[in-house]
Write a protein that holds these residues in place. Structure first.
Motif, PDB file in Angstrom:
ATOM      1  N   GLN A 113      -6.518 -14.127   5.117  1.00 34.82           N
ATOM      2  CA  GLN A 113      -5.510 -14.395   6.134  1.00 34.82           C
ATOM      3  C   GLN A 113      -4.179 -14.777   5.496  1.00 34.82           C
ATOM      4  OE1 GLN A 113      -6.614 -17.521   8.830  1.00 34.82           O
ATOM      5  NE2 GLN A 113      -4.901 -17.146  10.206  1.00 34.82           N
ATOM      6  N   GLU A 114      -4.249 -15.641   4.495  1.00 34.99           N
ATOM      7  CA  GLU A 114      -3.029 -16.058   3.804  1.00 34.99           C
ATOM      8  C   GLU A 114      -2.432 -14.908   3.003  1.00 34.99           C
ATOM      9  OE1 GLU A 114       0.071 -18.416   2.889  1.00 34.99           O
ATOM     10  OE2 GLU A 114      -1.584 -18.949   4.245  1.00 34.99           O
ATOM     11  N   LEU A 115      -3.306 -14.115   2.392  1.00 40.99           N
ATOM     12  CA  LEU A 115      -2.833 -12.987   1.592  1.00 40.99           C
ATOM     13  C   LEU A 115      -2.085 -11.977   2.451  1.00 40.99           C
ATOM     14  CD1 LEU A 115      -2.781 -11.546  -1.159  1.00 40.99           C
ATOM     15  CD2 LEU A 115      -5.000 -10.547  -0.582  1.00 40.99           C
ATOM     16  N   LEU A 116      -2.610 -11.709   3.647  1.00 43.28           N
ATOM     17  CA  LEU A 116      -1.993 -10.711   4.523  1.00 43.28           C
ATOM     18  C   LEU A 116      -0.641 -11.150   5.065  1.00 43.28           C
ATOM     19  CD1 LEU A 116      -5.149  -9.468   6.468  1.00 43.28           C
ATOM     20  CD2 LEU A 116      -3.815  -8.208   4.760  1.00 43.28           C
ATOM     21  N   ARG A 117      -0.329 -12.406   4.941  1.00 45.24           N
ATOM     22  CA  ARG A 117       0.987 -12.891   5.357  1.00 45.24           C
ATOM     23  C   ARG A 117       2.080 -12.486   4.363  1.00 45.24           C
ATOM     24  NH1 ARG A 117      -0.652 -19.108   7.047  1.00 45.24           N
ATOM     25  NH2 ARG A 117      -1.795 -18.582   8.964  1.00 45.24           N
ATOM     26  N   HIS A 118       1.670 -12.095   3.165  1.00 48.64           N
ATOM     27  CA  HIS A 118       2.635 -11.816   2.105  1.00 48.64           C
ATOM     28  C   HIS A 118       2.631 -10.367   1.656  1.00 48.64           C
ATOM     29  CE1 HIS A 118       1.908 -16.168   1.874  1.00 48.64           C
ATOM     30  NE2 HIS A 118       3.135 -16.260   1.397  1.00 48.64           N
ATOM     31  N   VAL A 119       1.770  -9.540   2.241  1.00 43.44           N
ATOM     32  CA  VAL A 119       1.680  -8.149   1.802  1.00 43.44           C
ATOM     33  C   VAL A 119       1.662  -7.222   3.005  1.00 43.44           C
ATOM     34  CG1 VAL A 119       0.406  -8.794  -0.277  1.00 43.44           C
ATOM     35  CG2 VAL A 119      -0.856  -8.135   1.793  1.00 43.44           C
ATOM     36  N   ILE A 120       1.751  -5.937   2.713  1.00 38.50           N
ATOM     37  CA  ILE A 120       1.644  -4.895   3.725  1.00 38.50           C
ATOM     38  C   ILE A 120       0.514  -3.960   3.316  1.00 38.50           C
ATOM     39  CG2 ILE A 120       2.794  -2.930   4.826  1.00 38.50           C
ATOM     40  CD1 ILE A 120       5.450  -4.341   4.327  1.00 38.50           C
ATOM     41  N   ILE A 121      -0.355  -3.611   4.253  1.00 40.30           N
ATOM     42  CA  ILE A 121      -1.469  -2.709   3.985  1.00 40.30           C
ATOM     43  C   ILE A 121      -1.073  -1.298   4.406  1.00 40.30           C
ATOM     44  CG2 ILE A 121      -3.903  -2.244   4.374  1.00 40.30           C
ATOM     45  CD1 ILE A 121      -3.324  -4.892   2.974  1.00 40.30           C
ATOM     46  N   ASN A 122      -1.155  -0.342   3.474  1.00 39.00           N
ATOM     47  CA  ASN A 122      -0.768   1.027   3.801  1.00 39.00           C
ATOM     48  C   ASN A 122      -1.948   1.795   4.396  1.00 39.00           C
ATOM     49  OD1 ASN A 122      -2.434   1.799   1.649  1.00 39.00           O
ATOM     50  ND2 ASN A 122      -0.718   1.907   0.203  1.00 39.00           N
ATOM     51  N   ASP A 123      -1.748   3.069   4.627  1.00 35.80           N
ATOM     52  CA  ASP A 123      -2.774   3.883   5.278  1.00 35.80           C
ATOM     53  C   ASP A 123      -4.018   4.058   4.408  1.00 35.80           C
ATOM     54  OD1 ASP A 123      -1.101   4.173   7.423  1.00 35.80           O
ATOM     55  OD2 ASP A 123      -0.272   6.101   6.743  1.00 35.80           O
ATOM     56  N   ASP A 124      -3.886   3.883   3.122  1.00 34.95           N
ATOM     57  CA  ASP A 124      -5.027   4.021   2.202  1.00 34.95           C
ATOM     58  C   ASP A 124      -5.756   2.691   1.982  1.00 34.95           C
ATOM     59  OD1 ASP A 124      -4.465   6.706   1.841  1.00 34.95           O
ATOM     60  OD2 ASP A 124      -3.038   6.295   0.227  1.00 34.95           O
ATOM     61  N   ASN A 125      -5.444   1.706   2.815  1.00 35.53           N
ATOM     62  CA  ASN A 125      -6.042   0.374   2.717  1.00 35.53           C
ATOM     63  C   ASN A 125      -5.692  -0.311   1.390  1.00 35.53           C
ATOM     64  OD1 ASN A 125      -7.483  -1.715   3.970  1.00 35.53           O
ATOM     65  ND2 ASN A 125      -9.361  -1.193   2.873  1.00 35.53           N
ATOM     66  N   ARG A 126      -4.531   0.052   0.880  1.00 29.79           N
ATOM     67  CA  ARG A 126      -4.022  -0.600  -0.318  1.00 29.79           C
ATOM     68  C   ARG A 126      -2.818  -1.454   0.070  1.00 29.79           C
ATOM     69  NH1 ARG A 126      -6.020   1.407  -5.062  1.00 29.79           N
ATOM     70  NH2 ARG A 126      -7.245   3.349  -4.890  1.00 29.79           N
ATOM     71  N   ILE A 127      -2.594  -2.479  -0.719  1.00 34.11           N
ATOM     72  CA  ILE A 127      -1.520  -3.403  -0.377  1.00 34.11           C
ATOM     73  C   ILE A 127      -0.227  -2.990  -1.065  1.00 34.11           C
ATOM     74  CG2 ILE A 127      -3.147  -5.300  -0.061  1.00 34.11           C
ATOM     75  CD1 ILE A 127      -2.067  -6.498  -2.664  1.00 34.11           C
ATOM     76  N   GLU A 128       0.856  -3.283  -0.405  1.00 35.79           N
ATOM     77  CA  GLU A 128       2.182  -3.106  -0.978  1.00 35.79           C
ATOM     78  C   GLU A 128       2.819  -4.487  -1.045  1.00 35.79           C
ATOM     79  OE1 GLU A 128       4.251  -0.317   1.424  1.00 35.79           O
ATOM     80  OE2 GLU A 128       2.861   1.332   1.024  1.00 35.79           O
TER      81      GLU A 128
END
Length: 210
Positions: free
Chosen positions: A124-139
């Motif tokens: 939950q905390e991690l997703l506040r700082h990243v963006i998940i692309n269509d390949d389920n990878r973070i940007e």
């Protein structure tokens, strides 16, 4: 003194009072004996029915005792925790943390530095700082470390703690996982909200016994 428990009540036998005041017992005559037997025969059906009811009640009570013996009276953290630990270094990147969470299907990662627990990182905390692309990878911006977003104040528990206390702590502090520590302060497992839900769905149910 001994006490005999029966459906009719308690009877005391074998006490000192039995010898303190001895009384003379007269011999019973043949006519008295026949009269007594006739009275007993009249009550036989009723006494038989009472005996059957008492036997049934005692049988049901014994079944309840057997059930209690089979149940786990107290379920502790050690019975439901996961011992397959996956940890992460405080120097790891956001991408490293996300890949570990996806690979092991975890939502919480203990942050360990040189063998010591220094924090915990949640998805939950991690997703506040990243963006998940269509390949389920973070940007995420490069150069950021897990230490920057991990919570350094970690609520932990011990393996012998009642899981109901763990459930209370998770609700009280709104957390989804607790690292389990040994008496020597080493990390030995994790207990999560999912572990509690799995246990609640199992038999025997969690109940309180005195």
């Amino acid at each position: 003194m001994f006490v005999v428990y029966s459906p009719e009540g308690r009877n005391f036998i074998g006490g000192k009072s039995d010898k303190a005041n001895p009384t003379k017992v007269n011999a019973i005559t043949e006519s008295d004996f026949k009269e007594t037997m006739m009275e007993l025969d009249k009550d036989l059906p009723e006494r038989t029915q009472q005996h059957q009811k008492a036997s049934y009640a005692l049988g049901q009570y014994q079944k309840q005792l057997d059930t209690l013996h089979e149940r786990h009276v107290v379920v502790t953290v050690s019975e439901i925790m996961s011992t397959k630990l996956v940890t992460i270094s405080p120097e790891a990147s956001f991408s490293d943390a996300w890949q570990l969470m996806q690979q092991h299907k975890f939502h919480h990662l203990p942050v360990v530095d040189e063998g010591s627990l220094v924090g915990i990182c949640s998805s939950q905390e991690l997703l506040r700082h990243v963006i998940i692309n269509d390949d389920n990878r973070i940007e995420a911006p490069k150069g950021h470390r897990i230490a920057e977003i991990a919570n350094p104040e970690v609520i932990t528990t011990l393996p012998n703690v009642d899981v109901r206390r763990v459930a209370f702590m998770m609700t009280e502090y709104q957390i989804g996982a607790l690292p389990v520590m040994s008496d020597l302060g080493g990390l030995i497992g994790m207990v999560t909200r999912a572990d509690l839900i799995k246990r609640l769905a199992m038999l025997p149910p969690l109940e309180i016994y005195v």
